[in-house]
Write a protein that holds these residues in place. Structure first.
Motif, PDB file in Angstrom:
ATOM      1  N   VAL A 190       5.890   1.199  -6.074  1.00  0.00           N
ATOM      2  CA  VAL A 190       6.563   1.095  -4.780  1.00  0.00           C
ATOM      3  C   VAL A 190       6.277   2.332  -3.940  1.00  0.00           C
ATOM      4  O   VAL A 190       5.993   2.231  -2.733  1.00  0.00           O
ATOM      5  CB  VAL A 190       8.081   0.902  -4.959  1.00  0.00           C
ATOM      6  CG1 VAL A 190       8.790   0.967  -3.607  1.00  0.00           C
ATOM      7  CG2 VAL A 190       8.373  -0.438  -5.625  1.00  0.00           C
ATOM      8  N   ALA A 191       6.359   3.508  -4.553  1.00  0.00           N
ATOM      9  CA  ALA A 191       6.098   4.746  -3.816  1.00  0.00           C
ATOM     10  C   ALA A 191       4.676   4.763  -3.252  1.00  0.00           C
ATOM     11  O   ALA A 191       4.461   5.086  -2.082  1.00  0.00           O
ATOM     12  CB  ALA A 191       6.334   5.956  -4.722  1.00  0.00           C
ATOM     13  N   VAL A 192       3.691   4.403  -4.082  1.00  0.00           N
ATOM     14  CA  VAL A 192       2.288   4.417  -3.639  1.00  0.00           C
ATOM     15  C   VAL A 192       2.065   3.417  -2.506  1.00  0.00           C
ATOM     16  O   VAL A 192       1.421   3.731  -1.489  1.00  0.00           O
ATOM     17  CB  VAL A 192       1.354   4.119  -4.831  1.00  0.00           C
ATOM     18  CG1 VAL A 192      -0.079   3.880  -4.343  1.00  0.00           C
ATOM     19  CG2 VAL A 192       1.389   5.271  -5.835  1.00  0.00           C
ATOM     20  N   LEU A 193       2.576   2.194  -2.658  1.00  0.00           N
ATOM     21  CA  LEU A 193       2.403   1.181  -1.614  1.00  0.00           C
ATOM     22  C   LEU A 193       3.098   1.600  -0.315  1.00  0.00           C
ATOM     23  O   LEU A 193       2.566   1.369   0.780  1.00  0.00           O
ATOM     24  CB  LEU A 193       2.953  -0.162  -2.093  1.00  0.00           C
ATOM     25  CG  LEU A 193       2.184  -0.848  -3.226  1.00  0.00           C
ATOM     26  CD1 LEU A 193       2.877  -2.145  -3.639  1.00  0.00           C
ATOM     27  CD2 LEU A 193       0.741  -1.128  -2.814  1.00  0.00           C
ATOM     28  N   ALA A 194       4.266   2.216  -0.445  1.00  0.00           N
ATOM     29  CA  ALA A 194       4.981   2.654   0.754  1.00  0.00           C
ATOM     30  C   ALA A 194       4.250   3.803   1.445  1.00  0.00           C
ATOM     31  O   ALA A 194       4.198   3.860   2.688  1.00  0.00           O
ATOM     32  CB  ALA A 194       6.408   3.070   0.393  1.00  0.00           C
TER      33      ALA A 194
END
Length: 306
Positions: A190-194
């Protein structure tokens, strides 16, 4: 205190914390755009969970089972649905009230058994026939009280749809993995995609000083800590009991929205919210049977670290 009572109290606390996030995210949305808010929130959560994961692995007995190769593949699947859910919810809170968004989002619990009915091509249970019109009527009353249907309401409905998909996908893949490593994989994805989303939108900025308190609360308490409390709590609480507790999330969201940012709910809104909660509980009763398309937990996956 018995383990069952402790589990119930932990899940009630988890639900209360979840309810508080609507007001916090709404206020934080004035300082950060949705992509950056989600990116910072899940980065903080991953950093907070990392030492817990390392400590758990150090204390766990050596396992002959090699780590599953599909951990990050499944983490990518679930993380993508989470980004969609958190993204639509964060955008929704920019133009609709926190308590209204909470009740709209609660529709996801009703949508899960509806989706399964069509996926399994089986007859819709009677409880679900009652739950659906109640949910629609409740949302109508909420919208009527809050004025015209705004863009944020549409985004909140989109959040309900994407979160229902997340619930179904999670139930399919979660039994393959131990809780903590799989949770950590989801947080990282989630962090990487965000962060990628934020870069596409025009870059990343350092949050102002006023944003760090809410970000730490969302990341450490409302994401990392609630994940651990939920894992521990549901070891001694039945799924039926847990679903009833989780149905109270929009109620706690309404309470915190009043206490934290002064949002009020009138008679129509209170009645509409009550109908949504009732519909949520009924939909859980309709979905009480096992899902034949979902895998059974594999031996050894019930531990935290694998």
């Amino acid at each position: 205190m018995t383990p069952h009572t402790r589990g119930l109290l932990l899940l009630i606390l988890v639900t209360a914390v979840w309810g508080s996030t609507f007001a916090v995210v709404k206020e934080l949305g004035a300082l950060l755009d949705p992509a950056e808010l989600i990116a910072w929130r899940f980065t903080v959560a991953a950093v907070a969970l990392l030492p817990v994961l390392a400590l758990s692995r150090r204390r766990a007995p050596v396992s002959p089972r090699p780590p599953r190769r599909d951990l990050w593949r499944d983490g990518l699947l679930i993380g993508a649905w989470l980004v969609a859910g958190y993204g639509t919810q964060t955008i929704a809170l920019q133009t609709t009230s926190a308590n209204r968004a909470a009740f709209f989002t609660a529709l996801s619990v009703v949508l899960v058994p509806v989706w399964l009915v069509f996926a399994q091509r089986r007859r819709m249970p009677a409880a679900l026939w009652v739950a659906l019109p109640l949910a629609v009527l409740g949302l109508g009353l909420l919208s009527w009280e809050g004025g015209a249907f705004v863009a944020g309401d549409a985004w909140a409905l989109a959040c309900a749809v994407t979160y229902a998909a997340f619930i179904i996908a999670l139930e399919q893949v979660a039994p393959r993995h131990a809780a903590l490593p799989f949770t950590f994989a989801q947080l990282i994805v989630v962090a990487v995609l965000a962060w990628a989303w934020a870069l596409v939108q025009g870059g990343v900025t350092v949050p102002p000083a006023a944003a760090w308190g809410p970000l730490l609360y969302l990341g450490v308490i409302a994401t990392a800590a609630t994940t651990l409390m939920q894992t521990v709590g549901q070891k001694t609480v039945t799924a039926a009991e847990a679903s009833l507790i989780y149905a109270l999330e929009p109620v706690t969201a309404t309470l915190f929205s009043f206490l934290l940012i002064g949002e009020r709910v009138g008679l129509r809104g209170a009645l509409g919210g009550a109908l949504v909660v009732v519909a949520t509980v009924l939909s859980q009763r309709a979905d009480a049977a096992p899902h034949p398309e979902l895998p059974a937990p594999q031996p050894g996956t019930e531990d935290l670290t694998g």
